[in-house]
Design a protein around this motif. Sequence first.
Motif, PDB file in Angstrom:
ATOM      1  N   PRO A 139       3.871  10.264  -7.755  1.00  0.00           N
ATOM      2  CA  PRO A 139       3.971   9.913  -6.339  1.00  0.00           C
ATOM      3  C   PRO A 139       4.112  11.142  -5.448  1.00  0.00           C
ATOM      4  CG  PRO A 139       6.111   9.696  -7.364  1.00  0.00           C
ATOM      5  CD  PRO A 139       5.144  10.077  -8.469  1.00  0.00           C
TER       6      PRO A 139
ATOM      7  N   GLN B   4      -2.312   1.697 -11.786  1.00  0.00           N
ATOM      8  CA  GLN B   4      -3.233   2.777 -11.433  1.00  0.00           C
ATOM      9  C   GLN B   4      -4.511   2.791 -12.270  1.00  0.00           C
ATOM     10  OE1 GLN B   4      -0.601   6.216 -11.814  1.00  0.00           O
ATOM     11  NE2 GLN B   4       0.067   5.999  -9.684  1.00  0.00           N
TER      12      GLN B   4
ATOM     13  N   ARG C 187       3.234   1.845  -1.892  1.00  0.00           N
ATOM     14  CA  ARG C 187       3.561   2.226  -3.277  1.00  0.00           C
ATOM     15  C   ARG C 187       2.529   3.153  -3.889  1.00  0.00           C
ATOM     16  NH1 ARG C 187       5.627  -3.456  -5.849  1.00  0.00           N
ATOM     17  NH2 ARG C 187       6.546  -4.191  -3.895  1.00  0.00           N
ATOM     18  N   THR C 188       1.394   3.337  -3.217  1.00  0.00           N
ATOM     19  CA  THR C 188       0.439   4.315  -3.717  1.00  0.00           C
ATOM     20  C   THR C 188       0.929   5.737  -3.468  1.00  0.00           C
ATOM     21  OG1 THR C 188      -0.816   4.395  -1.629  1.00  0.00           O
ATOM     22  CG2 THR C 188      -1.470   2.735  -3.254  1.00  0.00           C
ATOM     23  N   ARG C 189       1.970   5.885  -2.648  1.00  0.00           N
ATOM     24  CA  ARG C 189       2.489   7.219  -2.333  1.00  0.00           C
ATOM     25  C   ARG C 189       3.929   7.434  -2.784  1.00  0.00           C
ATOM     26  NH1 ARG C 189      -2.106   7.705  -1.537  1.00  0.00           N
ATOM     27  NH2 ARG C 189      -3.217   8.837   0.101  1.00  0.00           N
TER      28      ARG C 189
ATOM     29  N   VAL D 233       0.826  -1.198   0.000  1.00  0.00           N
ATOM     30  CA  VAL D 233       0.000   0.000   0.000  1.00  0.00           C
ATOM     31  C   VAL D 233       0.867   1.258   0.000  1.00  0.00           C
ATOM     32  CG1 VAL D 233      -0.227   0.234   2.516  1.00  0.00           C
ATOM     33  CG2 VAL D 233      -2.067   1.039   1.021  1.00  0.00           C
TER      34      VAL D 233
END
Length: 260
Positions: free
Chosen positions: A172, A123, A93-95, A91
């Motif tokens: 990111p 994405q 890696r969403t940021r 999770v």
Amino acid sequence: MSHTDPATNAPALLKVTGLQKSFGDHQVLKSIDLQIGKGQVLALIGPSGSGKTTVLRCLNGLEIPDGGEVAFSDGPAVVFAPKTTQKQAQVLRTRSAMVFQNYNLFPHMTVLENVIEGPIQVQRRKRSEAVADAEALLARVGLGQKRDQYPHQLSGGQQQRVGIVRALALKPSLLLFDEPTSALDPELVGDVLKVIKELADEGWTMVLVTHELAFAREVADEVVFMDQGVVIERGHPDVVLRAPQNERTQQFVHRLLNPF
């Protein structure tokens, strides 16, 4: 979570608390604490094997720490324990997005395909949107004409710039650079550092693992010196890199600046 990074007074984007990681009997990270302000650049320096790359991989969910917490100000926050799963870690890696030492481009894909793979597959963005973003980013780093070439047709410096574009395409909150110039011929280093410097000037939040001390002094807001899995010294680049207080930091900086 603190609202500001005490080192920079910038709004905090990321807080890392008590990060621990072992591989077998070897403890690579021994309770690492870091805080990164929004729009700031944190440089991690230290000898090989000190744990710098492992920190980056933990922040990106590529490694699962044995303990500690990684928390973004706008979510997610992951508290690690022995039973933490890869899915829970991913999770992060969403940021964040990672730029690797050895580029890690897919050899069977063109430059454009490498850049749009993440936005489309991970994405779920529209292909037309991903392609338009990729073309704009490639043009920005001087590689617009290379979109249909394959990685083996590019120089190392060009491949690393594609790696940076691939990370940027994910939009990111945090960019992670793992020794981005160490695999390059010396004459190609400047082009890559120029792109990273421009990103820093634009306000991207970055954690940079590097042996380029002069570059770290130029772009970083804070320098953290690690050795044997612990933070030995941290502070403003002018202090850590020009007048370090800790004897181990002094030895390391002197050796890098005076290799012969």
